[in-house]
Design a protein around this motif. Structure first.
Motif, PDB file in Angstrom:
ATOM      1  N   HIS A   1       4.492  -3.328  -7.677  1.00  0.00           N
ATOM      2  CA  HIS A   1       4.839  -4.655  -8.229  1.00  0.00           C
ATOM      3  C   HIS A   1       3.702  -5.533  -8.418  1.00  0.00           C
ATOM      4  N   LEU A   2       2.642  -5.138  -7.758  1.00  0.00           N
ATOM      5  CA  LEU A   2       1.188  -6.168  -7.874  1.00  0.00           C
ATOM      6  C   LEU A   2       1.005  -6.024  -9.131  1.00  0.00           C
ATOM      7  N   LYS A   3       1.178  -4.814  -9.727  1.00  0.00           N
ATOM      8  CA  LYS A   3       0.627  -4.374 -11.266  1.00  0.00           C
ATOM      9  C   LYS A   3       1.661  -4.324 -12.212  1.00  0.00           C
ATOM     10  N   GLU A   4       2.820  -3.919 -11.774  1.00  0.00           N
ATOM     11  CA  GLU A   4       3.917  -3.915 -12.781  1.00  0.00           C
ATOM     12  C   GLU A   4       5.138  -4.656 -12.291  1.00  0.00           C
ATOM     13  N   MET A   5       5.631  -5.495 -13.013  1.00  0.00           N
ATOM     14  CA  MET A   5       6.866  -6.333 -12.585  1.00  0.00           C
ATOM     15  C   MET A   5       7.827  -5.677 -12.585  1.00  0.00           C
ATOM     16  N   ASP A   6       8.248  -4.647 -13.860  1.00  0.00           N
ATOM     17  CA  ASP A   6       9.320  -4.079 -14.089  1.00  0.00           C
ATOM     18  C   ASP A   6       9.471  -2.902 -13.659  1.00  0.00           C
ATOM     19  N   HIS A   7      10.707  -2.177 -13.255  1.00  0.00           N
ATOM     20  CA  HIS A   7      10.939  -0.800 -12.702  1.00  0.00           C
ATOM     21  C   HIS A   7      10.792   0.198 -13.725  1.00  0.00           C
ATOM     22  N   ASN A   8       9.728   0.147 -14.503  1.00  0.00           N
ATOM     23  CA  ASN A   8       9.432   1.134 -15.655  1.00  0.00           C
ATOM     24  C   ASN A   8       8.568   2.056 -15.250  1.00  0.00           C
ATOM     25  N   LYS A   9       8.280   2.979 -16.401  1.00  0.00           N
ATOM     26  CA  LYS A   9       7.678   4.438 -16.449  1.00  0.00           C
ATOM     27  C   LYS A   9       6.378   3.917 -15.440  1.00  0.00           C
ATOM     28  N   ALA A  10       5.417   3.118 -15.857  1.00  0.00           N
ATOM     29  CA  ALA A  10       4.230   2.831 -15.270  1.00  0.00           C
ATOM     30  C   ALA A  10       4.492   2.325 -13.916  1.00  0.00           C
ATOM     31  N   PHE A  11       5.521   1.752 -13.489  1.00  0.00           N
ATOM     32  CA  PHE A  11       5.775   1.328 -12.308  1.00  0.00           C
ATOM     33  C   PHE A  11       6.129   2.696 -11.261  1.00  0.00           C
ATOM     34  N   TYR A  12       6.710   3.460 -11.667  1.00  0.00           N
ATOM     35  CA  TYR A  12       7.153   4.644 -11.000  1.00  0.00           C
ATOM     36  C   TYR A  12       6.012   5.625 -11.023  1.00  0.00           C
ATOM     37  N   GLN A  13       5.219   5.675 -11.831  1.00  0.00           N
ATOM     38  CA  GLN A  13       3.876   6.221 -11.873  1.00  0.00           C
ATOM     39  C   GLN A  13       2.889   5.899 -10.626  1.00  0.00           C
ATOM     40  N   LEU A  14       2.773   4.554 -10.787  1.00  0.00           N
ATOM     41  CA  LEU A  14       2.107   3.864  -9.494  1.00  0.00           C
ATOM     42  C   LEU A  14       2.612   4.493  -8.254  1.00  0.00           C
ATOM     43  N   CYS A  15       4.061   4.271  -8.122  1.00  0.00           N
ATOM     44  CA  CYS A  15       4.609   4.658  -6.857  1.00  0.00           C
ATOM     45  C   CYS A  15       4.310   6.120  -6.360  1.00  0.00           C
ATOM     46  N   THR A  16       4.335   7.093  -7.227  1.00  0.00           N
ATOM     47  CA  THR A  16       4.423   8.444  -6.791  1.00  0.00           C
ATOM     48  C   THR A  16       2.800   8.721  -6.743  1.00  0.00           C
ATOM     49  N   HIS A  17       2.052   8.043  -7.304  1.00  0.00           N
ATOM     50  CA  HIS A  17       0.538   8.072  -7.282  1.00  0.00           C
ATOM     51  C   HIS A  17       0.243   7.791  -5.798  1.00  0.00           C
ATOM     52  N   MET A  18       0.721   6.649  -5.260  1.00  0.00           N
ATOM     53  CA  MET A  18       0.566   6.382  -3.592  1.00  0.00           C
ATOM     54  C   MET A  18       1.479   7.072  -3.094  1.00  0.00           C
ATOM     55  N   LEU A  19       2.607   7.686  -3.258  1.00  0.00           N
ATOM     56  CA  LEU A  19       3.345   8.414  -2.485  1.00  0.00           C
ATOM     57  C   LEU A  19       4.002   9.673  -3.318  1.00  0.00           C
ATOM     58  N   PRO A  20       3.318  10.673  -3.310  1.00  0.00           N
ATOM     59  CA  PRO A  20       4.239  11.716  -4.317  1.00  0.00           C
ATOM     60  C   PRO A  20       5.666  12.024  -3.800  1.00  0.00           C
ATOM     61  N   ASP A  21       6.021  11.912  -2.737  1.00  0.00           N
ATOM     62  CA  ASP A  21       7.444  12.008  -2.457  1.00  0.00           C
ATOM     63  C   ASP A  21       8.428  10.696  -2.712  1.00  0.00           C
ATOM     64  N   TYR A  22       7.973   9.811  -3.539  1.00  0.00           N
ATOM     65  CA  TYR A  22       8.753   8.552  -3.665  1.00  0.00           C
ATOM     66  C   TYR A  22      10.114   8.891  -4.105  1.00  0.00           C
ATOM     67  N   HIS A  23      10.267   9.547  -4.949  1.00  0.00           N
ATOM     68  CA  HIS A  23      11.691   9.417  -5.660  1.00  0.00           C
ATOM     69  C   HIS A  23      12.779  10.058  -4.504  1.00  0.00           C
ATOM     70  N   GLN A  24      12.221  10.959  -3.985  1.00  0.00           N
ATOM     71  CA  GLN A  24      13.191  11.820  -2.904  1.00  0.00           C
ATOM     72  C   GLN A  24      13.438  10.428  -1.714  1.00  0.00           C
ATOM     73  N   LEU A  25      12.237   9.777  -1.336  1.00  0.00           N
ATOM     74  CA  LEU A  25      12.513   8.891  -0.230  1.00  0.00           C
ATOM     75  C   LEU A  25      13.158   7.618  -0.921  1.00  0.00           C
ATOM     76  N   GLU A  26      13.062   7.253  -2.146  1.00  0.00           N
ATOM     77  CA  GLU A  26      14.050   6.230  -2.370  1.00  0.00           C
ATOM     78  C   GLU A  26      15.380   6.540  -2.443  1.00  0.00           C
ATOM     79  N   PHE A  27      15.766   7.675  -2.993  1.00  0.00           N
ATOM     80  CA  PHE A  27      17.320   8.112  -2.657  1.00  0.00           C
ATOM     81  C   PHE A  27      17.606   8.396  -1.423  1.00  0.00           C
ATOM     82  N   ASP A  28      16.788   8.974  -0.316  1.00  0.00           N
ATOM     83  CA  ASP A  28      17.219   8.948   0.970  1.00  0.00           C
ATOM     84  C   ASP A  28      17.371   7.671   1.761  1.00  0.00           C
ATOM     85  N   LEU A  29      16.491   6.562   1.257  1.00  0.00           N
ATOM     86  CA  LEU A  29      16.464   5.338   1.790  1.00  0.00           C
ATOM     87  C   LEU A  29      17.988   4.723   1.449  1.00  0.00           C
ATOM     88  N   ARG A  30      18.485   4.938  -0.004  1.00  0.00           N
ATOM     89  CA  ARG A  30      19.594   4.633  -0.348  1.00  0.00           C
ATOM     90  C   ARG A  30      20.894   5.260   0.330  1.00  0.00           C
TER      91      ARG A  30
END
Ligand SMILES: [Zn+2]
Length: 172
Positions: A125-154
């Protein structure tokens, strides 16, 4: 059918798997097996260092962070998995935007994977305010397993809010 407020955006088949684990009273055990570790990032100071290290590693060019803290009042879902605010403060007559990262206090006791996921989310969010495609690309760049982890966190958040089970043997 139990509404799963943290999982509404996910396919019904995935939600049904979670419902089945809840019905079998196996969701806690399922999570404990997948995420057995705990971390020692227990103070705001330790959290600041943890966030700064991740930022240094992945987002060196993003704006600096002024403050990092655990917040006991933060609602993870309402604040879109963590509050991300640019707090404006009047300083010497001038308005200065202050970058804060707040992490809900429940992450102190959560698995290190979940803390990392939420911090990666906030850093993106320091770079992208919204939960858009660029935002999730940043997340998976930092943490390749991001989507699985967000699901498991939920799923973890769902489990935390389940009513305590009644021990039938103790009922008269
Ligand atoms: Zn967000």
């Amino acid at each position: 059918m139990v509404p799963l407020k943290y999982l509404q955006a996910y396919p019904a088949t995935l939600q049904d798997k979670v419902r089945a684990l809840i019905a079998q009273e196996r969701l806690g055990e399922h999570l404990a097996r997948r995420y057995p570790a705990r971390h020692d990032v227990q103070s705001d100071k330790a959290l600041y260092a943890y966030v700064a290290a991740l930022k240094q590693q992945h987002l060196r060019n993003a704006p600096g962070i002024d403050k990092v803290l655990y917040d006991a009042r933060l609602d993870v879902l309402r604040n879109a998995l963590g509050l991300h605010t640019a707090v404006s403060r009047v300083q010497g007559g001038r308005l200065k935007a202050k970058k804060e990262i707040r992490v809900a206090s429940l992450f102190k006791a959560a698995a290190p994977e979940f803390l990392q996921m939420i911090v990666v989310h906030e850093l993106a969010h320091l770079k992208e305010m919204d939960h858009n495609k660029a935002f999730y690309q940043l997340c998976t760049h930092m943490l390749p397993d991001y989507h699985q982890l967000e699901f498991d966190l939920r799923v973890y958040l769902t489990w935390r809010e389940l009513p305590p089970t009644i021990n039938v043997n103790q009922r008269e």
